[in-house]
Design a protein around this motif. Sequence first.
Motif, PDB file in Angstrom:
ATOM      1  N   TYR A 170       0.861  -1.181   0.000  1.00 42.11           N
ATOM      2  CA  TYR A 170       0.000   0.000   0.000  1.00 42.11           C
ATOM      3  C   TYR A 170       0.894   1.227   0.000  1.00 42.11           C
ATOM      4  O   TYR A 170       2.095   1.136   0.302  1.00 42.11           O
ATOM      5  CB  TYR A 170      -0.984   0.004   1.174  1.00 42.11           C
ATOM      6  CG  TYR A 170      -0.366  -0.186   2.528  1.00 42.11           C
ATOM      7  CD1 TYR A 170       0.194   0.876   3.225  1.00 42.11           C
ATOM      8  CD2 TYR A 170      -0.354  -1.439   3.137  1.00 42.11           C
ATOM      9  CE1 TYR A 170       0.759   0.706   4.473  1.00 42.11           C
ATOM     10  CE2 TYR A 170       0.194  -1.621   4.383  1.00 42.11           C
ATOM     11  CZ  TYR A 170       0.758  -0.545   5.052  1.00 42.11           C
ATOM     12  OH  TYR A 170       1.313  -0.723   6.296  1.00 42.11           O
ATOM     13  N   LEU A 171       0.321   2.379  -0.375  1.00 37.39           N
ATOM     14  CA  LEU A 171       1.112   3.594  -0.528  1.00 37.39           C
ATOM     15  C   LEU A 171       1.194   4.437   0.745  1.00 37.39           C
ATOM     16  O   LEU A 171       2.098   5.259   0.874  1.00 37.39           O
ATOM     17  CB  LEU A 171       0.545   4.436  -1.675  1.00 37.39           C
ATOM     18  CG  LEU A 171       0.539   3.743  -3.048  1.00 37.39           C
ATOM     19  CD1 LEU A 171      -0.104   4.644  -4.097  1.00 37.39           C
ATOM     20  CD2 LEU A 171       1.939   3.338  -3.464  1.00 37.39           C
ATOM     21  N   GLN A 172       0.273   4.257   1.680  1.00 42.73           N
ATOM     22  CA  GLN A 172       0.283   5.035   2.910  1.00 42.73           C
ATOM     23  C   GLN A 172       1.556   4.731   3.703  1.00 42.73           C
ATOM     24  O   GLN A 172       2.029   3.611   3.707  1.00 42.73           O
ATOM     25  CB  GLN A 172      -0.944   4.709   3.781  1.00 42.73           C
ATOM     26  CG  GLN A 172      -2.236   5.220   3.221  1.00 42.73           C
ATOM     27  CD  GLN A 172      -2.830   4.318   2.139  1.00 42.73           C
ATOM     28  OE1 GLN A 172      -2.218   3.387   1.652  1.00 42.73           O
ATOM     29  NE2 GLN A 172      -4.052   4.619   1.743  1.00 42.73           N
ATOM     30  N   ARG A 173       2.060   5.724   4.377  1.00 45.39           N
ATOM     31  CA  ARG A 173       3.289   5.548   5.146  1.00 45.39           C
ATOM     32  C   ARG A 173       2.932   5.284   6.602  1.00 45.39           C
ATOM     33  O   ARG A 173       3.220   6.096   7.474  1.00 45.39           O
ATOM     34  CB  ARG A 173       4.171   6.772   4.991  1.00 45.39           C
ATOM     35  CG  ARG A 173       4.509   7.018   3.524  1.00 45.39           C
ATOM     36  CD  ARG A 173       5.526   8.052   3.382  1.00 45.39           C
ATOM     37  NE  ARG A 173       6.773   7.310   3.176  1.00 45.39           N
ATOM     38  CZ  ARG A 173       7.939   7.863   3.065  1.00 45.39           C
ATOM     39  NH1 ARG A 173       8.070   9.156   3.151  1.00 45.39           N
ATOM     40  NH2 ARG A 173       9.014   7.132   2.877  1.00 45.39           N
ATOM     41  N   ILE A 174       2.296   4.146   6.840  1.00 49.19           N
ATOM     42  CA  ILE A 174       1.956   3.739   8.199  1.00 49.19           C
ATOM     43  C   ILE A 174       2.350   2.284   8.384  1.00 49.19           C
ATOM     44  O   ILE A 174       2.375   1.511   7.434  1.00 49.19           O
ATOM     45  CB  ILE A 174       0.446   3.927   8.503  1.00 49.19           C
ATOM     46  CG1 ILE A 174      -0.403   3.100   7.545  1.00 49.19           C
ATOM     47  CG2 ILE A 174       0.042   5.384   8.429  1.00 49.19           C
ATOM     48  CD1 ILE A 174      -1.868   3.053   7.896  1.00 49.19           C
TER      49      ILE A 174
ATOM     50  N   GLN B 228       6.436  -5.804   7.628  1.00 49.01           N
ATOM     51  CA  GLN B 228       5.744  -4.677   7.003  1.00 49.01           C
ATOM     52  C   GLN B 228       5.774  -4.841   5.484  1.00 49.01           C
ATOM     53  O   GLN B 228       6.396  -5.754   4.963  1.00 49.01           O
ATOM     54  CB  GLN B 228       6.409  -3.357   7.439  1.00 49.01           C
ATOM     55  CG  GLN B 228       6.323  -3.099   8.940  1.00 49.01           C
ATOM     56  CD  GLN B 228       4.896  -2.961   9.437  1.00 49.01           C
ATOM     57  OE1 GLN B 228       4.027  -2.409   8.765  1.00 49.01           O
ATOM     58  NE2 GLN B 228       4.630  -3.490  10.630  1.00 49.01           N
TER      59      GLN B 228
ATOM     60  N   PHE C  92      -7.383  -2.458   4.711  1.00 47.89           N
ATOM     61  CA  PHE C  92      -6.977  -2.262   3.322  1.00 47.89           C
ATOM     62  C   PHE C  92      -7.632  -3.333   2.464  1.00 47.89           C
ATOM     63  O   PHE C  92      -7.849  -4.454   2.920  1.00 47.89           O
ATOM     64  CB  PHE C  92      -5.450  -2.380   3.167  1.00 47.89           C
ATOM     65  CG  PHE C  92      -4.671  -1.271   3.799  1.00 47.89           C
ATOM     66  CD1 PHE C  92      -4.448  -0.091   3.119  1.00 47.89           C
ATOM     67  CD2 PHE C  92      -4.142  -1.412   5.078  1.00 47.89           C
ATOM     68  CE1 PHE C  92      -3.716   0.934   3.688  1.00 47.89           C
ATOM     69  CE2 PHE C  92      -3.414  -0.399   5.659  1.00 47.89           C
ATOM     70  CZ  PHE C  92      -3.203   0.782   4.973  1.00 47.89           C
TER      71      PHE C  92
ATOM     72  N   ARG D 185      -1.677  -4.031  -5.200  1.00 46.72           N
ATOM     73  CA  ARG D 185      -1.848  -2.842  -4.365  1.00 46.72           C
ATOM     74  C   ARG D 185      -3.191  -2.894  -3.666  1.00 46.72           C
ATOM     75  O   ARG D 185      -4.212  -3.224  -4.268  1.00 46.72           O
ATOM     76  CB  ARG D 185      -1.762  -1.574  -5.193  1.00 46.72           C
ATOM     77  CG  ARG D 185      -1.688  -0.318  -4.309  1.00 46.72           C
ATOM     78  CD  ARG D 185      -1.637   0.927  -5.100  1.00 46.72           C
ATOM     79  NE  ARG D 185      -3.016   1.387  -5.270  1.00 46.72           N
ATOM     80  CZ  ARG D 185      -3.422   2.225  -6.215  1.00 46.72           C
ATOM     81  NH1 ARG D 185      -2.560   2.665  -7.106  1.00 46.72           N
ATOM     82  NH2 ARG D 185      -4.655   2.590  -6.296  1.00 46.72           N
TER      83      ARG D 185
ATOM     84  N   ASP E 130      -5.779  -0.516  -1.060  1.00 43.92           N
ATOM     85  CA  ASP E 130      -6.055   0.860  -0.657  1.00 43.92           C
ATOM     86  C   ASP E 130      -6.785   0.860   0.669  1.00 43.92           C
ATOM     87  O   ASP E 130      -7.473  -0.109   1.029  1.00 43.92           O
ATOM     88  CB  ASP E 130      -6.907   1.563  -1.720  1.00 43.92           C
ATOM     89  CG  ASP E 130      -6.164   1.701  -3.041  1.00 43.92           C
ATOM     90  OD1 ASP E 130      -5.025   2.223  -3.008  1.00 43.92           O
ATOM     91  OD2 ASP E 130      -6.703   1.294  -4.077  1.00 43.92           O
ATOM     92  N   ALA E 131      -6.664   1.987   1.396  1.00 47.28           N
ATOM     93  CA  ALA E 131      -7.323   2.123   2.691  1.00 47.28           C
ATOM     94  C   ALA E 131      -8.834   1.956   2.515  1.00 47.28           C
ATOM     95  O   ALA E 131      -9.415   2.461   1.552  1.00 47.28           O
ATOM     96  CB  ALA E 131      -7.005   3.471   3.314  1.00 47.28           C
TER      97      ALA E 131
ATOM     98  N   ARG F 122     -11.107   3.120   4.533  1.00 51.71           N
ATOM     99  CA  ARG F 122     -11.861   4.283   5.069  1.00 51.71           C
ATOM    100  C   ARG F 122     -11.511   5.535   4.316  1.00 51.71           C
ATOM    101  O   ARG F 122     -10.537   5.780   3.794  1.00 51.71           O
ATOM    102  CB  ARG F 122     -11.554   4.488   6.545  1.00 51.71           C
ATOM    103  CG  ARG F 122     -11.903   3.277   7.324  1.00 51.71           C
ATOM    104  CD  ARG F 122     -11.506   3.424   8.758  1.00 51.71           C
ATOM    105  NE  ARG F 122     -11.215   2.073   9.201  1.00 51.71           N
ATOM    106  CZ  ARG F 122     -10.294   1.765  10.061  1.00 51.71           C
ATOM    107  NH1 ARG F 122      -9.544   2.682  10.579  1.00 51.71           N
ATOM    108  NH2 ARG F 122     -10.106   0.539  10.419  1.00 51.71           N
TER     109      ARG F 122
END
Length: 132
Positions: free
Chosen positions: A33-37, A72, A106, A127, A129-130, A132
């Motif tokens: 995923y692209l989010q940095r979490i 991760q 996700f 990929r 995606d979130a 929410r």
Amino acid sequence: MIKISLVLLTALLGACQSTPPTANASLDGEVFYLQRIALPPNAILSVSLQDVSLADAPAVVLDEQKGPVKGQVPLPFHLSYDPAQVKPGHRYSVSARIEVNGELMFITTENHPVQLDGKDPQPLKIRVDAAR
């Protein structure tokens, strides 16, 4: 007489043999995923290979990998399937989801088609995606 009996017994046993099972084929890849979490340690990854040919029916799952996330992103996966289940003219797709405490975090939002002809590029990059 003994030779004839042995020949008949050998022929009979040969006819009873079942055909060997076909070897499974597989798809390897990684979910990202692209989010940095960072994912929490109790996150669960599910990746499935599905026959999505029929628009008005649920997809048929050929294989699914489901388990706790180790590390991760990117998250590796391995799916096995029986090539005898692959039908000409059908469409196949890989989808993924990540859940935490039973809640969707996700999910794939795009189609990730595969041909299952041994020529799919590997590792697959899926990929998510979130939610929410």
